[in-house]
Design a protein around this motif. Structure first.
Motif, PDB file in Angstrom:
ATOM      1  N   TRP A 194      33.888  45.617  39.162  1.00 33.33           N
ATOM      2  CA  TRP A 194      35.335  45.838  39.252  1.00 33.33           C
ATOM      3  C   TRP A 194      36.139  44.614  38.823  1.00 33.33           C
ATOM      4  O   TRP A 194      37.100  44.728  38.078  1.00 33.33           O
ATOM      5  CB  TRP A 194      35.702  46.256  40.678  1.00 33.33           C
ATOM      6  CG  TRP A 194      37.160  46.578  40.824  1.00 33.33           C
ATOM      7  CD1 TRP A 194      38.111  45.803  41.395  1.00 33.33           C
ATOM      8  CD2 TRP A 194      37.830  47.749  40.355  1.00 33.33           C
ATOM      9  NE1 TRP A 194      39.323  46.418  41.329  1.00 33.33           N
ATOM     10  CE2 TRP A 194      39.191  47.620  40.695  1.00 33.33           C
ATOM     11  CE3 TRP A 194      37.400  48.912  39.680  1.00 33.33           C
ATOM     12  CZ2 TRP A 194      40.137  48.599  40.375  1.00 33.33           C
ATOM     13  CZ3 TRP A 194      38.348  49.875  39.371  1.00 33.33           C
ATOM     14  CH2 TRP A 194      39.695  49.725  39.713  1.00 33.33           C
ATOM     15  N   SER A 195      35.714  43.415  39.303  1.00 36.78           N
ATOM     16  CA  SER A 195      36.585  42.265  39.073  1.00 36.78           C
ATOM     17  C   SER A 195      36.185  41.397  37.881  1.00 36.78           C
ATOM     18  O   SER A 195      36.985  40.594  37.424  1.00 36.78           O
ATOM     19  CB  SER A 195      36.698  41.423  40.352  1.00 36.78           C
ATOM     20  OG  SER A 195      35.423  41.195  40.870  1.00 36.78           O
ATOM     21  N   LEU A 198      34.967  44.985  34.248  1.00 35.53           N
ATOM     22  CA  LEU A 198      36.009  45.917  33.777  1.00 35.53           C
ATOM     23  C   LEU A 198      37.170  45.223  33.061  1.00 35.53           C
ATOM     24  O   LEU A 198      37.598  45.689  32.008  1.00 35.53           O
ATOM     25  CB  LEU A 198      36.524  46.774  34.935  1.00 35.53           C
ATOM     26  CG  LEU A 198      35.679  47.999  35.258  1.00 35.53           C
ATOM     27  CD1 LEU A 198      36.400  48.914  36.228  1.00 35.53           C
ATOM     28  CD2 LEU A 198      35.302  48.760  33.993  1.00 35.53           C
ATOM     29  N   PRO A 199      37.704  44.116  33.619  1.00 39.81           N
ATOM     30  CA  PRO A 199      38.797  43.467  32.879  1.00 39.81           C
ATOM     31  C   PRO A 199      38.386  43.044  31.469  1.00 39.81           C
ATOM     32  O   PRO A 199      39.187  43.137  30.536  1.00 39.81           O
ATOM     33  CB  PRO A 199      39.128  42.246  33.740  1.00 39.81           C
ATOM     34  CG  PRO A 199      38.657  42.609  35.100  1.00 39.81           C
ATOM     35  CD  PRO A 199      37.458  43.475  34.908  1.00 39.81           C
ATOM     36  N   ALA A 201      36.209  44.593  29.679  1.00 44.87           N
ATOM     37  CA  ALA A 201      35.889  45.783  28.871  1.00 44.87           C
ATOM     38  C   ALA A 201      37.128  46.571  28.471  1.00 44.87           C
ATOM     39  O   ALA A 201      37.004  47.612  27.829  1.00 44.87           O
ATOM     40  CB  ALA A 201      34.927  46.679  29.642  1.00 44.87           C
ATOM     41  N   LYS A 202      38.312  46.080  28.840  1.00 46.28           N
ATOM     42  CA  LYS A 202      39.541  46.861  28.601  1.00 46.28           C
ATOM     43  C   LYS A 202      39.662  47.421  27.169  1.00 46.28           C
ATOM     44  O   LYS A 202      39.947  48.605  26.998  1.00 46.28           O
ATOM     45  CB  LYS A 202      40.780  46.030  28.943  1.00 46.28           C
ATOM     46  CG  LYS A 202      41.306  46.346  30.337  1.00 46.28           C
ATOM     47  CD  LYS A 202      42.572  45.574  30.621  1.00 46.28           C
ATOM     48  CE  LYS A 202      42.817  45.491  32.103  1.00 46.28           C
ATOM     49  NZ  LYS A 202      43.688  44.359  32.447  1.00 46.28           N
ATOM     50  N   PRO A 203      39.461  46.591  26.115  1.00 45.40           N
ATOM     51  CA  PRO A 203      39.612  47.149  24.768  1.00 45.40           C
ATOM     52  C   PRO A 203      38.636  48.293  24.485  1.00 45.40           C
ATOM     53  O   PRO A 203      39.003  49.294  23.874  1.00 45.40           O
ATOM     54  CB  PRO A 203      39.319  45.956  23.849  1.00 45.40           C
ATOM     55  CG  PRO A 203      39.500  44.756  24.697  1.00 45.40           C
ATOM     56  CD  PRO A 203      39.174  45.155  26.092  1.00 45.40           C
ATOM     57  N   LEU A 205      37.298  50.248  26.715  1.00 46.51           N
ATOM     58  CA  LEU A 205      37.726  51.409  27.510  1.00 46.51           C
ATOM     59  C   LEU A 205      38.878  52.136  26.824  1.00 46.51           C
ATOM     60  O   LEU A 205      38.934  53.365  26.801  1.00 46.51           O
ATOM     61  CB  LEU A 205      38.159  50.969  28.914  1.00 46.51           C
ATOM     62  CG  LEU A 205      37.036  50.476  29.824  1.00 46.51           C
ATOM     63  CD1 LEU A 205      37.604  49.947  31.133  1.00 46.51           C
ATOM     64  CD2 LEU A 205      36.042  51.590  30.100  1.00 46.51           C
ATOM     65  N   LEU A 206      39.793  51.356  26.235  1.00 49.95           N
ATOM     66  CA  LEU A 206      40.927  51.964  25.532  1.00 49.95           C
ATOM     67  C   LEU A 206      40.432  52.789  24.346  1.00 49.95           C
ATOM     68  O   LEU A 206      40.875  53.923  24.125  1.00 49.95           O
ATOM     69  CB  LEU A 206      41.900  50.875  25.064  1.00 49.95           C
ATOM     70  CG  LEU A 206      43.163  51.381  24.360  1.00 49.95           C
ATOM     71  CD1 LEU A 206      44.001  52.228  25.296  1.00 49.95           C
ATOM     72  CD2 LEU A 206      43.996  50.226  23.828  1.00 49.95           C
ATOM     73  N   HIS A 274      43.285  50.554  17.547  1.00 51.05           N
ATOM     74  CA  HIS A 274      42.222  50.918  18.482  1.00 51.05           C
ATOM     75  C   HIS A 274      41.486  52.173  18.039  1.00 51.05           C
ATOM     76  O   HIS A 274      40.283  52.303  18.227  1.00 51.05           O
ATOM     77  CB  HIS A 274      42.806  51.122  19.877  1.00 51.05           C
ATOM     78  CG  HIS A 274      43.441  49.885  20.408  1.00 51.05           C
ATOM     79  ND1 HIS A 274      42.724  48.916  21.054  1.00 51.05           N
ATOM     80  CD2 HIS A 274      44.717  49.442  20.343  1.00 51.05           C
ATOM     81  CE1 HIS A 274      43.541  47.930  21.385  1.00 51.05           C
ATOM     82  NE2 HIS A 274      44.754  48.226  20.960  1.00 51.05           N
TER      83      HIS A 274
END
Lengths: 287, 314
Positions: A194-195, A198-199, A201-203, A205-206, A274
């Motif tokens: 989570w901390s 994930l931050p 992996a943002k691109p 995930l988008l 993206h």
């Protein structure tokens, strides 16, 4: 270039290149205009006066009469169709991203027996042709008493192997020292995911979210099969119904088509970088 | 492997390692459970069902399911409309595959340059790919209109014979292919451009110094180097063509029944849809779906086999 000593030759070469460049730019422009033409025709038809629509040769300069849009908006329950489509898309993307992230994390960070074999079993899904699943999935949703609901349009797409594949690829590029450090600090896998993960992996995930979301928003065949009630149907099915009811005139129909297309054009213009990245990754699946 | 040394040193007894290992397995199970719940329910089980459904007489509201053996397959194979749909599907693929490959390479070469102008053109070419198919079919229906459409206007200006487009049994399938190319070609162009950008510049420059013309460089260097990508495009175009549904449904659905005129655009997937969901002959439709899947598999294998002759792997 080969005759650099001869100034005349160099010059004539430069001129032809210049001319060729212009010709190429023009040809490219014509191709691009051809791709825009159907959208432009729909636009002109939707804002023309009745007399200008039925004209040969076709009328290509819009009249900017927006009455068909107003009439179209009142003809069908548009806000409901938009809401249904948004709900289906939003929930599908949320579920698919969650399942993909958890599974990809397990495939990379958790050592368990049969890990490689299980990943292979997951990839096999990519080889199952979707046309084979139409009838069995309909039967399964019938048994679950979920036909003609929003869930019937969401659940079959809750597991995205494409998402698992891309996220696993991404997780593998992260240094293992991150996890080691988190572990020493006493973090659990869920906290680390989570901390830290994930931050980062943002691109990715988008990209996955856009890929699944656009497919979902535009889906037509599956909603057509599993729904009959207007109150659970998405925009595409509603537009198709308008098309097949002969009573709707071309101007309003074109207005409907553009209203349904507009959100996608906006998303594409805003996030095309993206979307393009997602496509180049899709082609990465070829190996 | 990435278990830190500190932790390993802390686990003094084998028993502790076992519990920690079990804990990891449990976590892995919990993390994988959601994905597999969906995949099992909506992919693995239905894929298995698809193999057997054609052999049973299944009725949604029926009291019992009976074993029918090969009767549904026999019925499908002796039904003339099935063969017509099969032929239409192949005809559609025969239009789409070469048109996609040639179109994608030509447009990619034309607009692949790395300048802002060409980047803008690429955006425009890719735009249709993200648009909804039914909604954008409306503009095309109007373009195809024999009386007021712009396509006949263009033919008229060029002094060429006009066409009935979607209303003519001969032209209906090419018209659908035209729409499909408009919608999907942008994707193929992007893929080819990324393949072209991987062709080493030095090789091309060396060839130019040796006097190779533009065409020779294209034919002898660029094409072989991007052939794996062209093979990939052939496969995904085949798959996409066999799946094509929305555009046929939308562009021909305004006539008496989708698949017209005179069943000229009735493809296998459309026939399967109508058989299952308009007439509720599930096992019959499932039998046809199985034939379609086998066909897809066979085509992919044939293309893979043929690709040995023309695909060049570095």
């Amino acid at each position: 270039m080969r005759d650099r000593k001869n100034p005349h030759a160099a010059r004539s070469l430069a001129i032809t290149t210049y001319g060729a460049r212009g010709l190429r730019a023009l040809a490219g422009l014509i191709v691009a205009l051809w791709f825009l033409l159907p959208l432009y025709i729909a636009f002109v038809t939707s804002v023309d006066t009745r007399a200008d629509v039925f004209r040969f040769p076709p009328h290509l300069i819009p009249d900017f009469d927006f009455h068909p849009y107003v009439a179209m908006w009142h003809m069908a329950h548009w806000s409901m169709y938009f809401r249904n489509t948004a709900l289906i898309t939003g929930i599908t993307v949320a579920i698919a991203l969650t399942t993909s992230v958890l599974a990809a994390y397990a495939f990379v960070y958790l050592k368990f027996p049969g890990r490689q074999a299980l990943f292979f079993v997951t990839l096999i899904v990519l080889m199952v042709p979707s046309e084979a699943l139409l009838i069995p999935n309909y039967v399964i949703l019938h048994q679950m008493h979920l036909l003609n609901t929003l869930w019937a349009q969401i659940l079959p797409f809750g597991g995205s192997v494409f998402g698992v594949f891309l996220l696993r690829q991404f997780f593998l590029t992260l240094p293992t020292s991150y996890w080691d450090a988190a572990r020493i600090d006493g973090a659990s896998h869920l906290q680390f995911l989570w901390s830290v993960v994930l931050p980062l992996a943002k691109p990715v995930l988008l990209t996955i979210g856009l890929y699944i979301g656009i497919g979902c928003w535009n889906s037509f065949q599956w909603p057509l099969i599993v729904t009959v009630s207007h109150n659970v149907q998405p925009i595409e099915v509603a537009v198709q119904r308008l098309m097949s009811s002969q009573s709707v005139d071309w101007r309003r129909l074109s207005a409907a088509g553009l209203m349904a297309t507009m959100p996608l054009i906006a998303i594409f213009v805003a996030l095309q970088k993206h979307i393009l990245r997602g496509m180049s990754r899709t082609s990465g699946l070829q190996e | 492997m990435n278990q830190p040394m500190v932790v390993r040193a802390a686990t003094t007894t084998g028993r502790q390692t076992l519990t920690s290992r079990r804990r990891t397995w449990l976590t892995a199970g919990l993390f994988l459970l959601p994905l597999f719940a969906f995949l099992v329910t909506f992919t693995y089980v239905p894929a298995g069902l698809s193999l057997v459904l054609g052999f049973y007489h299944y009725h949604l509201m029926g009291v019992h399911t009976t074993f029918g053996g090969l009767t549904d397959f026999k019925e499908a194979l002796t039904y003339p409309i099935f063969w017509q749909a099969l032929r239409n599907t192949i005809v559609f693929a025969v239009y789409m595959i070469p048109a996609t490959l040639i179109g994608a390479v030509a447009i990619a070469v034309l607009i692949g340059e790395r300048t802002k102008y060409y980047a803008f053109l690429r955006t425009v070419v890719l735009l249709p790919y993200v648009t909804p198919i039914v909604a954008t079919s409306i503009g095309w229906l109007w373009m195809f209109n024999p009386q007021y459409g712009i396509l006949n206007a263009i033919l008229h200006w060029l002094h060429l014979p006009e066409s009935e487009w979607l209303l003519s049994p001969q032209m209906a399938m090419p018209s659908i292919a035209l729409y499909s190319l408009w919608h999907g070609l942008g994707f193929d162009v992007v893929i080819v451009i990324s393949a072209l950008s991987n062709v080493p510049r030095q090789v091309l420059e060396a060839a130019a110094l040796d006097g190779a013309t533009g065409w020779t460089r294209f034919r002898r260097i660029i094409l072989p180097l991007i052939s794996p990508t062209l093979f990939f495009l052939t496969i995904i175009t085949t798959i996409g063509t066999l799946q094509a549904f929305s555009q046929i449904f939308a562009l021909t659905g305004t006539q008496a029944q989708a698949g017209g005129p005179e069943n000229a655009t009735l493809t296998l997937i459309l026939l399967i849809y109508q058989t299952a969901f308009n007439y509720y002959h599930f096992s019959y439709a499932a039998a046809m779906a199985l034939v379609l899947v086998v066909m897809l598999l066979a085509l992919t294998l044939i293309q893979t086999w043929l690709s040995r002759r023309w695909v060049f792997y570095q």
